[in-house]
Design a protein around this motif. Sequence first.
Motif, mmCIF file in Angstrom:
data_model
loop_
_atom_site.group_PDB
_atom_site.id
_atom_site.type_symbol
_atom_site.label_atom_id
_atom_site.label_comp_id
_atom_site.label_asym_id
_atom_site.label_seq_id
_atom_site.Cartn_x
_atom_site.Cartn_y
_atom_site.Cartn_z
ATOM 1 N N ASP A 206 0.866 -1.186 0.000
ATOM 2 C CA ASP A 206 0.000 0.000 0.000
ATOM 3 C C ASP A 206 0.899 1.232 0.000
ATOM 4 O OD1 ASP A 206 -1.888 1.971 0.357
ATOM 5 O OD2 ASP A 206 -2.200 1.517 2.497
ATOM 6 N N ASP A 208 0.374 4.335 -1.282
ATOM 7 C CA ASP A 208 -0.212 5.661 -1.041
ATOM 8 C C ASP A 208 -0.880 5.768 0.331
ATOM 9 O OD1 ASP A 208 -2.510 4.216 -1.406
ATOM 10 O OD2 ASP A 208 -3.398 5.573 -2.873
ATOM 11 N N GLY A 209 -0.849 4.660 1.094
ATOM 12 C CA GLY A 209 -1.267 4.737 2.485
ATOM 13 C C GLY A 209 -2.758 4.884 2.730
ATOM 14 N N ASP A 210 -3.598 4.424 1.795
ATOM 15 C CA ASP A 210 -5.044 4.548 2.007
ATOM 16 C C ASP A 210 -5.642 3.285 2.624
ATOM 17 O OD1 ASP A 210 -5.014 2.767 -0.075
ATOM 18 O OD2 ASP A 210 -6.514 3.822 -1.294
ATOM 19 N N LYS A 212 -5.532 0.335 1.390
ATOM 20 C CA LYS A 212 -5.824 -0.693 0.379
ATOM 21 C C LYS A 212 -4.586 -0.936 -0.468
ATOM 22 C CE LYS A 212 -10.637 0.728 0.051
ATOM 23 N NZ LYS A 212 -11.684 1.317 -0.785
ATOM 24 N N ARG A 213 -4.380 -2.165 -0.816
ATOM 25 C CA ARG A 213 -3.294 -2.503 -1.733
ATOM 26 C C ARG A 213 -3.948 -2.670 -3.113
ATOM 27 N NH1 ARG A 213 -0.263 -7.474 0.860
ATOM 28 N NH2 ARG A 213 -2.374 -8.271 1.086
ATOM 29 N N ASP A 214 -3.948 -1.612 -3.850
ATOM 30 C CA ASP A 214 -4.736 -1.584 -5.090
ATOM 31 C C ASP A 214 -3.821 -1.676 -6.311
ATOM 32 O OD1 ASP A 214 -6.442 -1.194 -7.165
ATOM 33 O OD2 ASP A 214 -7.120 0.806 -6.539
ATOM 34 N N ASP A 221 0.704 2.025 -5.782
ATOM 35 C CA ASP A 221 0.614 0.700 -5.148
ATOM 36 C C ASP A 221 1.195 -0.376 -6.071
ATOM 37 O OD1 ASP A 221 -0.696 1.964 -3.080
ATOM 38 O OD2 ASP A 221 -2.541 0.762 -3.220
HETATM 39 CA CA CA Z 1 -3.203 2.100 -1.570
#
Ligand code: CA
Length: 407
Positions: A206, A208-210, A212-214, A221
């Motif tokens: 993850d 961008d730290g949101d 979620k591992r998108d 990511d």
């Molecule tokens: Ca993310």
Amino acid sequence: MRIAQNPKSLILGATSASLLVLALPAVAAAADDNKTQACVESLWPAAKGAGVTRATFDHAFQGFTNDPEVVEAANFQPEYVKPIGEYMDRVVSDKRIEAGKQKLVDYQALLGSLETRYGVDRHVIVAIWGVESNYGTQPGDKNVIRSLGTLYCTGTKAKFAKPQIVMALKILQHGDVTLEAMNGSWAGAMGHTQFIPTTYASFAVDQDGDGKRDIWGNIPDALASTASYLKVHGWRAGEAWGYEVALPKGFDPKRVSESTVKPVAEWQKLGIVRVNGEAFARASDKASLFAPAGAAGPSFLVLTNFRAILHYNTATSYALAVGHLSDRLRGGGPLVHPWPTDENHLALDQRIELQQLLLARGLLTGDADGVIGPATLEAVKAYQRTKGMPVDGFPSLTILKLLRSEG
Ligand code: CA
């Protein structure tokens, strides 16, 4: 067809033959349907055991049917092993090089931070992105649950598919991606990075730290996941993947095993140099000689980072394409030695004839079907050894003519 084992068809079997013929397609469809539903349900204990809720499971498999395109793709056998030169030209195309150079500009800051954090060369990260999904433009448009469910329920690749399905369900449950967006290849390789679910579970990041591992929709990511994967698999910061080299005259690269690893200095003692006249970075780097087209094509000394790329995809042609594309993205030129192109194209009838002649010599077993697989390549190699020829396994016209001349 397994319909004869289905109780419904046994009942029908007692009715009149003409009625059976009329009723069979609909009954077969219903029977297949029941079988598929039973198959999906058989996945539930494993999913439940892994912490998947019934709600997630039901949502993922709502309206599930097998995807015939997945079965077709899984069963596809390439008719002929394409020469590596064709593969390289296609994968490391001018278009892909230009697009990759633009990505280096567009994502300069991100790639810089990934280099710092993971020690992986930005050109290699972008090259993998380019080869895996054409920079995210061709990530595959098949729903991953449906693809993997099909592989499981049709028995095509059931053993592979089951743990992948369980992991895919966990990814859905975590909310990293929606079911609708969880797309990938027919084999369940997903998103920009083409990670299968178990690879995703272990290595996706993850960035961008949101939370979620998108790897489907978020480029930071996705690229961080690639860098992380390479680092874990032995990537060494500041080292090359390998070098195109020139061999001394008369040196047959196919007499050296690709698994022979020794320091660059040892290869230099044999008279091997870089094609552009530059020095090797370190004489102590552990290298192996890789010359996939034999003496007629380019040769390479490949290093530890080449082996790291092989963890992404075990095909050496893939690792070479990634390595060479990364060099091109850095501004390097084409390979100095061209790939052989003139004698590797036997027509189907010629391939069958070649196999018949190899069968007659006891170098090959099986049928002469014109499909050039590993057995035929080994048979050609064995024949080349008996003739003292360069041993590259290519089913060339030269080989066919020689076999013919011997009757
Ligand atoms: Ca993310």
